[in-house]
Design an enzyme around this catalytic site. Structure first.
Site, PDB file in Angstrom:
ATOM      1  N   ASP A   1       0.861  -1.174   0.000  1.00  0.00           N
ATOM      2  CA  ASP A   1       0.000   0.000   0.000  1.00  0.00           C
ATOM      3  C   ASP A   1       0.902   1.231   0.000  1.00  0.00           C
ATOM      4  O   ASP A   1       2.129   1.111   0.062  1.00  0.00           O
ATOM      5  CB  ASP A   1      -0.964  -0.032   1.190  1.00  0.00           C
TER       6      ASP A   1
ATOM      7  N   GLY B   1       0.920   3.793   2.164  1.00  0.00           N
ATOM      8  CA  GLY B   1       1.176   4.425   3.452  1.00  0.00           C
ATOM      9  C   GLY B   1       0.130   5.463   3.795  1.00  0.00           C
ATOM     10  O   GLY B   1       0.047   5.931   4.918  1.00  0.00           O
ATOM     11  N   GLY B   2      -0.698   5.826   2.809  1.00  0.00           N
ATOM     12  CA  GLY B   2      -1.694   6.875   3.025  1.00  0.00           C
ATOM     13  C   GLY B   2      -2.661   6.539   4.140  1.00  0.00           C
ATOM     14  O   GLY B   2      -2.921   7.349   5.016  1.00  0.00           O
ATOM     15  N   PHE B   3      -3.172   5.317   4.117  1.00  0.00           N
ATOM     16  CA  PHE B   3      -4.196   4.934   5.092  1.00  0.00           C
ATOM     17  C   PHE B   3      -3.687   5.100   6.516  1.00  0.00           C
ATOM     18  O   PHE B   3      -4.373   5.630   7.382  1.00  0.00           O
ATOM     19  CB  PHE B   3      -4.645   3.492   4.846  1.00  0.00           C
TER      20      PHE B   3
ATOM     21  N   GLN C   1     -11.769   7.196  -5.083  1.00  0.00           N
ATOM     22  CA  GLN C   1     -12.266   7.745  -3.821  1.00  0.00           C
ATOM     23  C   GLN C   1     -13.631   8.401  -4.052  1.00  0.00           C
ATOM     24  O   GLN C   1     -14.193   8.249  -5.128  1.00  0.00           O
ATOM     25  CB  GLN C   1     -11.256   8.745  -3.240  1.00  0.00           C
TER      26      GLN C   1
ATOM     27  N   ASP D   1      -7.907  -7.597   0.619  1.00  0.00           N
ATOM     28  CA  ASP D   1      -6.990  -7.808   1.736  1.00  0.00           C
ATOM     29  C   ASP D   1      -7.760  -7.446   2.999  1.00  0.00           C
ATOM     30  O   ASP D   1      -8.669  -6.618   2.951  1.00  0.00           O
ATOM     31  CB  ASP D   1      -5.772  -6.880   1.637  1.00  0.00           C
TER      32      ASP D   1
ATOM     33  N   CYS E   1     -12.500 -29.222   7.364  1.00  0.00           N
ATOM     34  CA  CYS E   1     -11.320 -28.444   6.975  1.00  0.00           C
ATOM     35  C   CYS E   1     -10.093 -29.355   6.993  1.00  0.00           C
ATOM     36  O   CYS E   1      -9.936 -30.179   7.890  1.00  0.00           O
ATOM     37  CB  CYS E   1     -11.135 -27.294   7.956  1.00  0.00           C
TER      38      CYS E   1
ATOM     39  N   CYS F   1      -6.892 -28.249   7.103  1.00  0.00           N
ATOM     40  CA  CYS F   1      -5.685 -27.534   7.526  1.00  0.00           C
ATOM     41  C   CYS F   1      -4.979 -28.319   8.639  1.00  0.00           C
ATOM     42  O   CYS F   1      -5.574 -29.201   9.259  1.00  0.00           O
ATOM     43  CB  CYS F   1      -6.019 -26.114   7.974  1.00  0.00           C
TER      44      CYS F   1
ATOM     45  N   CYS G   1      -6.815 -28.386  12.062  1.00  0.00           N
ATOM     46  CA  CYS G   1      -7.970 -29.284  12.171  1.00  0.00           C
ATOM     47  C   CYS G   1      -7.548 -30.753  12.077  1.00  0.00           C
ATOM     48  O   CYS G   1      -8.251 -31.634  12.577  1.00  0.00           O
ATOM     49  CB  CYS G   1      -8.997 -28.945  11.099  1.00  0.00           C
TER      50      CYS G   1
ATOM     51  N   HIS H   1      -5.779 -21.783  10.436  1.00  0.00           N
ATOM     52  CA  HIS H   1      -7.110 -22.285  10.085  1.00  0.00           C
ATOM     53  C   HIS H   1      -7.938 -21.206   9.380  1.00  0.00           C
ATOM     54  O   HIS H   1      -8.560 -21.465   8.344  1.00  0.00           O
ATOM     55  CB  HIS H   1      -7.850 -22.789  11.323  1.00  0.00           C
TER      56      HIS H   1
HETATM   57 ZN   LIG Z   1      -8.863 -25.931   9.773  1.00  0.00          ZN
END
Ligand SMILES: [Zn+2]
Length: 698
Positions: free
Chosen positions: A114, A116-118, A210, A287, A325, A327, A330, A356
């Site tokens: 990004d 840096g503005g935010f 904007q 994001d 799931c 992952c 899990c 997860h």
């Molecule tokens: Zn999971």
């Protein structure tokens, strides 16, 4: 101020960069029918990206509590890094030494930075804004910096990201028109400077649309930026104060006006349901810190809904977080173990839940992409919408009672009314009148009162005013309007923090609490009441948030008797039973009483009624009357102002009733209430004909 569009140097940049425009080689693979969802690919300096895609946030060149290996394991393809934080620490020299962020953090996939503005604009007290850029002091060592379009690009070049963002001026999405327009125009000038600063660098650059929540500005911004040689376009300034519906509406509006040939990135959004709704509206890239931040709080997103693993119902739970799931979390750990880690504030809990949650997000994006490519996104979307907002139904917050008690559907003069459209409201049995008969009451409360009065932008102010915003909720009923106000306040509080919040004092008027009591006993019909506030109002007649920034008070009794003891309001939400049921609550006499009580301030009154009789009564009382937004079958409602300046300053610039209305009124057979004597009629006529609202115009 320089107009960079007409600058010959800028035209040269335009032409040059057009030649290099294939930086990302964005290729649209399939567009959905009945939805704007689309699947695409693009090429970065670190490989191909398939969209729609979600990018975890790696603020300090690390996704909090994760390793590069755990990121890859969960399917992370692109990372977002924050220029502002990396500029201050470790600083550009370190990135230059390492040849960029990829080698520095051992990440070989694409990175988006990004501008840096935010972050800069989130630090209201330590920056100074000029045309040049923003000057601020480092929180690390106190050093002074200038963040300009050029210095932001220079830093992003040192970081060596694959995709850079232009510096933009971020303002609350609830900003008023003039402020939003100025920020948009500055953002446009900075966009052109950023393109020139980027020059021939192989790094891609995105512009940022904007315009807060103003349709015209958003369209203008999208059109302007589409003309410049960007490699992609982002929508900025959302998820900072607006409602979900406003966010979805703005997203859909902007994508209508963006070219189909560039990737579209919705910045900082969101929850799983936000991702689904936004892909449906044509967004490709996202994001958000939510999967990571909520992991730290012990929240897991699952195929069965959202779980709060701190809850003691999981203390002995041997099953995995989500049986569906695959992952690592899990596969190897139980809910009970994660419950324990979260309660003990152990770092491993954050790491495991982070993995997860990311797996859930990436899996959701993959599912959406697959269904777009298959051509059945629309049916997927319909099904998924209800799934994504579930909570743990097998372990509800209040365990179901063994012998389910049947809740009453009637109390006193009231009964629960279920509409054909599926929402519940309250019916007064003696009059037969249903409160909110046609529109879902919560939606109407939001549209007619909360959004139309621009409540969120009145609440969020920098610096926060010390005096409270006073709202009268006239006709508490089942507390739809009061809860809409409270929810709006709590959204602002969550998203903007208490430092910029104006105190809010909500005063409700009601003579008969049976309607609320009945609704509160049936929370499945009235989910807006699942909150501590209505419980306390029924018990004590008042409620305050811990911070006391929000205070809610009930004045019980006839509105006409109570109003003098209430603080002078800024906003009045006038939502009583109609004149057919209780004519005394809509008379000119009562409106005069209200008008006089408001005199120390400039006040605004919002009501659902648009009947001629109500308009005449308001005008006779001295109010300036404008047409409010329509809702359901009504094409208009009423907004009344005690002062003409209130109309002029209102962000919606509502249309005052004019000569046309007056002409219609003169011809109307409903010109006067039938109870008026001839003498009274001529008095009313004179008041209306000489009302400054009409005199000024002619
Ligand atoms: Zn999971």
């Amino acid at each position: 101020m320089a107009n960079y569009s007409s600058n010959p140097e800028m035209s040269a940049v335009r032409k040059d960069t057009r030649l290099l425009k294939t930086r990302l080689n964005f290729t649209l693979q399939r567009e959905s029918s009945g939805s704007k969802a689309r699947a695409a690919t693009f090429q970065t300096l670190h490989g191909e990206v398939k969209t729609p895609i979600f990018m975890p946030v790696g603020t300090q060149a690390t996704v909090k509590a994760q390793t590069v290996e755990s990121l890859k394991m969960t399917g992370t393809r692109v990372l977002l890094a924050n220029t502002y934080h990396l500029l201050l620490r470790p600083g550009p020299e370190v990135f230059k030494r390492f040849g960029g962020i990829h080698r520095f953090m051992n990440w070989d996939g694409p990175v988006l930075t990004d501008s840096g503005g935010f972050q800069i604009f989130s630090l209201p007290h330590s920056r100074a804004m000029t045309e040049d850029g923003a000057r601020f002091q480092s929180y690390v060592d106190g050093k002074a910096y200038l963040l300009s379009p050029e210095s932001s690009i220079a830093m992003q070049q040192a970081i060596g990201s694959d995709i850079m963002m232009v510096l933009d001026q971020c303002i609350p999405s609830t900003a008023l028109y003039a402020q939003a327009e100025a920020a948009m125009e500055l953002t446009h000038r900075w966009a052109e400077r950023s393109l020139r600063a980027r020059g021939n660098s192989p790094q891609a650059l995105f512009g940022i649309v904007q315009g807060a929540c103003h349709h015209e500005l958003r369209k203008k911004s999208a059109a302007f930026l589409s003309e410049l040689p960007f490699d992609g376009l982002a929508i900025g300034g959302l998820a900072v104060g607006e409602t979900h519906n406003e966010r979805y509406e703005m997203t859909g509006l902007v994508t209508e006006h963006l070219p189909t040939t560039l990737p579209r990135y919705l910045m900082g959004v969101g929850t799983p349901i936000d991702l689904l709704e936004s892909v449906h509206r044509g967004i490709d890239i996202f994001d958000c810190i939510i999967p990571s931040r909520l992991a730290r709080q012990g929240v897991a997103f699952t195929s069965q809904g959202k779980l709060q693993l701190r809850r003691s119902v999981y203390k002995f739970a041997e099953d995995p977080v989500d049986a569906r799931c695959d992952c690592q979390t899990c596969q190897h750990y139980s809910r009970a173990y994660l419950h324990h880690l979260v309660k003990a504030d152990e770092f491993l809990g954050w790491y495991l839940l982070g993995m997860h949650n990311r797996t859930f997000y990436h899996g959701l994006m993959r599912e959406m992409r697959d269904s777009i490519l298959r051509g059945d996104f629309l049916s997927y979307y319909e099904k998924k919408r209800s799934e994504l907002v579930r909570t743990d139904e097998k372990n509800p917050s209040c365990p179901p009672k063994k012998a389910q008690t049947v809740q009453p559907t009637r109390l006193g003069d009231y009964e629960i009314h279920r509409s054909a459209q599926g929402f519940s409201s309250i019916r007064q049995m003696s009059s037969g009148e249903v409160m909110h008969s046609v529109n879902a009451p919560s939606e109407e409360a939001n549209k007619l009162y909360v959004e139309q009065s621009y409540l969120a932008s009145r609440l969020v102010k920098q610096p926060a005013p010390a005096d409270a915003l006073v709202i009268w909720d006239v006709g508490l009923g089942a507390a739809f309007n009061a809860m809409a106000v409270i929810h709006s306040f709590e959204r602002c509080y969550a998203e903007r923090g208490k430092d910029v919040l104006r105190p809010l004092q909500l005063v409700s008027f009601e003579c008969d609490l049976d309607a609320l009591t009945l609704a509160a006993k049936n929370p499945s019909c009235f989910p807006h009441l699942r909150h501590r506030a209505p419980v306390k109002i029924l018990a004590d007649g008042k409620w305050a948030r811990a911070s006391r920034l929000l205070q809610w008070e009930l004045l019980k009794g006839d509105f006409r008797d109570c109003l003098d003891s209430a603080p002078v309001p800024d906003l009045i939400f006038y939502d009583l039973f109609s004149a057919k049921t209780d004519a005394a609550l809509w008379t000119a006499e009562l409106f005069v009483h209200i008008f006089q009580h408001c005199a120390p301030k400039s006040a605004e009154l919002y009501t659902y009624s648009a009947s001629t009789a109500v308009r005449v009564a308001l005008l006779t009382a001295g109010f300036f009357v404008a047409e409010g937004v329509g809702t359901g079958p009504k094409s208009a409602t009423n907004v009344a102002f005690t002062r003409a300046t209130g109309v002029a300053e209102h962000p919606l610039s509502p249309r005052l009733l004019g000569q046309q209305w007056l002409t219609r009124w003169r011809r109307s057979h409903m010109q006067f209430p039938s109870t008026l004597s001839n003498e009274e009629r001529s008095h009313v006529e004179q008041l209306i004909e000489t009302h400054p609202q009409f005199v000024r115009e002619s």
